[in-house]
Design an enzyme around this catalytic site. Structure first.
Site, short mmCIF file in Angstrom:
data_model
loop_
_atom_site.label_atom_id
_atom_site.label_comp_id
_atom_site.label_asym_id
_atom_site.label_seq_id
_atom_site.Cartn_x
_atom_site.Cartn_y
_atom_site.Cartn_z
N LEU A 125 0.85 -1.20 0.00
CA LEU A 125 0.00 0.00 0.00
C LEU A 125 0.88 1.25 0.00
O LEU A 125 0.68 2.18 -0.78
CB LEU A 125 -0.89 -0.02 1.26
CG LEU A 125 -1.79 1.17 1.53
CD1 LEU A 125 -2.92 1.23 0.51
CD2 LEU A 125 -2.42 1.07 2.95
N ARG A 270 17.96 -12.30 40.88
CA ARG A 270 19.05 -11.33 41.00
C ARG A 270 19.02 -10.67 42.39
O ARG A 270 17.96 -10.21 42.84
CB ARG A 270 18.88 -10.26 39.92
CG ARG A 270 19.80 -9.09 40.05
CD ARG A 270 21.19 -9.43 39.58
NE ARG A 270 22.06 -8.27 39.67
CZ ARG A 270 23.35 -8.31 39.37
NH1 ARG A 270 23.92 -9.43 38.95
NH2 ARG A 270 24.08 -7.21 39.47
N GLU A 369 1.28 -0.68 9.90
CA GLU A 369 -0.19 -0.86 9.82
C GLU A 369 -0.92 0.28 10.52
O GLU A 369 -1.98 0.09 11.12
CB GLU A 369 -0.61 -2.26 10.29
CG GLU A 369 0.00 -3.33 9.39
CD GLU A 369 -0.69 -4.66 9.38
OE1 GLU A 369 -1.87 -4.74 9.76
OE2 GLU A 369 -0.05 -5.63 8.94
N1 COS Z 1 -13.35 0.17 6.30
C1 COS Z 1 -14.15 0.49 5.25
N2 COS Z 1 -14.13 1.71 4.67
C2 COS Z 1 -13.30 2.63 5.16
C3 COS Z 1 -12.44 2.37 6.25
C4 COS Z 1 -12.51 1.08 6.83
N3 COS Z 1 -11.74 0.76 7.87
N4 COS Z 1 -11.72 3.48 6.53
C5 COS Z 1 -12.11 4.42 5.64
N5 COS Z 1 -13.05 3.89 4.82
C6 COS Z 1 -13.75 4.59 3.75
C7 COS Z 1 -14.43 5.85 4.27
O1 COS Z 1 -15.71 5.54 4.79
C8 COS Z 1 -14.50 6.70 3.05
O2 COS Z 1 -15.57 6.26 2.25
P1 COS Z 1 -16.62 7.33 1.60
O3 COS Z 1 -15.78 8.22 0.73
O4 COS Z 1 -17.58 6.46 0.84
O5 COS Z 1 -17.21 8.06 2.76
C9 COS Z 1 -13.22 6.35 2.29
O6 COS Z 1 -12.80 5.06 2.79
C10 COS Z 1 -12.10 7.35 2.56
O7 COS Z 1 -11.94 7.41 3.97
P2 COS Z 1 -11.28 8.66 4.71
O8 COS Z 1 -11.82 9.92 4.10
O9 COS Z 1 -11.40 8.45 6.17
O10 COS Z 1 -9.77 8.52 4.24
P3 COS Z 1 -8.53 9.39 4.60
O11 COS Z 1 -7.77 9.63 3.34
O12 COS Z 1 -8.90 10.55 5.46
O13 COS Z 1 -7.61 8.34 5.43
C11 COS Z 1 -6.74 7.26 7.35
C12 COS Z 1 -7.96 7.83 6.61
C13 COS Z 1 -5.73 8.33 7.70
C14 COS Z 1 -7.32 6.66 8.62
C15 COS Z 1 -6.10 6.17 6.47
O14 COS Z 1 -5.42 6.74 5.38
C16 COS Z 1 -5.13 5.29 7.23
O15 COS Z 1 -5.52 4.34 7.93
N6 COS Z 1 -3.82 5.57 7.07
C17 COS Z 1 -2.79 4.69 7.60
C18 COS Z 1 -2.41 3.74 6.55
C19 COS Z 1 -1.65 2.61 7.12
O16 COS Z 1 -2.04 1.97 8.08
N7 COS Z 1 -0.52 2.34 6.50
C20 COS Z 1 0.32 1.28 6.94
C21 COS Z 1 0.86 0.57 5.79
S1 COS Z 1 0.11 -0.89 5.43
S2 COS Z 1 1.54 -2.11 5.85
#
Ligand code: COS
Length: 387
Positions: A125, A270, A369
């Protein structure tokens, strides 16, 4: 005490503990030192069913539930967090993605060999310039004129298991004007032209789990290897990470348990100034706080595992439970390993004992994550409904 833990759960927990202590614990320090990927024990774990715990038997999986996965993850990570990382990616993210979104053909081709331990997967990702803000990725997949293949270009970063993976679950942009709704998911074979691996990250901890960049240069991905619908990739990635975070929380708890047990034993053995160090209140306070946090983390993890099992039927979103479990368990792992090194004094700092490895390994659980900051953001957004 927990009547939702069945005899079957106890059996898998014991099998994981026995394997971890016999086959993994003795090699953990050496693999940490050399950063050599533990391919032999990983293949054995696959054969024993630890790589596909929640996958139905019809796809050669162990057909157990999230709680069984958590119990096994704790035991494996207690012996070595690097093995825990590799196990977690295969179970939560790879099997999870294929089970939830795969076609029957994709399941037969990719899920079955993961479940039998013949193949390893990677989950991709993150990019060099997009970590926490996952939707801001730049890599692209463009459908060719014939409509048969997507042409993929770009660079992905921090891909766990990538140096050894047979295929990767890749998230990339198919429609740049749609933001998060323009991301799609693909299964990419790592032996095909246009795919290459970049530098392997030299890491502070979980050093035996290999992590590298992956590069796409005109990679041709057949349309049948798209996973899920076009534009659904971001939601799929987030939903899979909800499950993945339970695995990382269990990994963190395993590390914390190992550090706590070592600290209890050392406190009873210890001596200093004529007493066992465990007789001093300053050590007692540390041990009491360590144990209390470990048990609180366990409860949050069990809650998240039970929520995930229910959500597999109902489709309900469980982000708040999984983010709380990961946040608290990872911060507990840091707290406990930090205290454990201190309790062991100079020996805690020495590579003669595994305490300093636990401390280094614990740190990543607050980062990958989703960082602790992101977990807090997810929890607060779920509470208020505000963005
Ligand atoms: N399950 C289902 N849908 C989800 C979701 C989830 N857990 N989280 C978000 N969505 C959906 C939202 O509902 C939204 O949908 P709609 O547009 O239909 O309303 C869409 O996805 C976008 O969500 P959001 O606007 O919250 O996205 P953001 O860009 O603001 O990102 C965070 C949210 C910051 C929480 C996200 O980018 C994140 O988790 N980042 C960390 C990534 C990560 O863990 N990286 C590690 C690498 S993987 S090894």
């Amino acid at each position: 005490m927990f009547d939702f833990i069945t005899d079957e759960h106890r059996m898998i927990q014991k099998a994981a503990r026995d394997f971890a202590q016999k086959a993994i614990a003795p090699i953990a320090a050496e693999h940490d030192e050399t950063a050599e990927f533990p391919i032999r024990t990983i293949r054995e774990m696959g054969k024993l069913g630890f790589m596909a715990l929640e996958v139905p038997e019809q796809y050669s999986g162990s057909e157990m539930d999230t709680l069984a996965y958590v119990l096994a993850m704790i035991e494996i990570s207690k012996a070595d967090a690097s093995h825990g990382t590799i196990m977690s990616i295969n179970n939560s993210l790879i099997c999870g993605a294929l089970l939830k979104y795969g076609t029957e053909a994709q399941k037969q081709k990719y899920l079955v060999p993961i479940a039998t331990g013949e193949k390893l997967g990677a989950y991709s990702l993150t990019e060099p310039d997009s970590g926490s803000d996952a939707a801001s990725m730049k890599s692209r997949a463009v459908l060719n004129e014939a409509g048969t293949h997507y042409v993929i270009n770009g660079r992905k970063a921090w891909v766990t298991s990538a140096p050894y993976a047979d295929f990767a679950i890749l998230f990339t942009v198919t429609n740049p004007s749609q933001g998060a709704n323009g991301i799609s998911c693909f299964i990419v074979d790592t032996d095909q032209p246009g795919f290459s691996r970049g530098k392997t990250e030299p890491k502070m901890g979980i050093r035996a789990s290999a992590t590298s960049e992956i590069l796409f240069d005109g990679y041709l991905c057949p349309v049948e290897n798209r996973l899920g619908a076009e534009g659904q990739g971001f939601k799929m990635a987030m939903s899979l990470l909800d499950a993945g975070r339970i695995g990382i929380a269990a990994q963190a708890l395993g590390i914390a348990e190992a550090a706590l047990e070592a600290s209890i034993a050392y406190s009873k053995e210890r001596e200093s100034m004529g007493k066992k160090i465990g007789q001093y209140q300053m050590i007692q306070q540390k041990l009491a706080d360590m144990k209390t946090r470990v048990e609180a983390a366990r409860l949050l993890i069990y809650q998240a595992a039970v929520a995930k099992k229910a959500a597999d039927r109902t489709g309900e979103r469980i982000s708040i439970y999984t983010s709380m479990a990961k946040l608290f368990a990872s911060e507990t792992a840091m707290f406990v390993t930090h205290a454990a090194v201190q309790i062991h004094g100079g020996m805690g700092y020495s590579k003669e004992l595994p305490l300093e490895r636990y401390f280094r390994d614990a740190k990543i659980t607050e980062i990958y994550e989703g960082t602790s900051e992101i977990q807090r953001m997810v929890i607060a957004r779920q509470l208020t409904g505000l963005r």
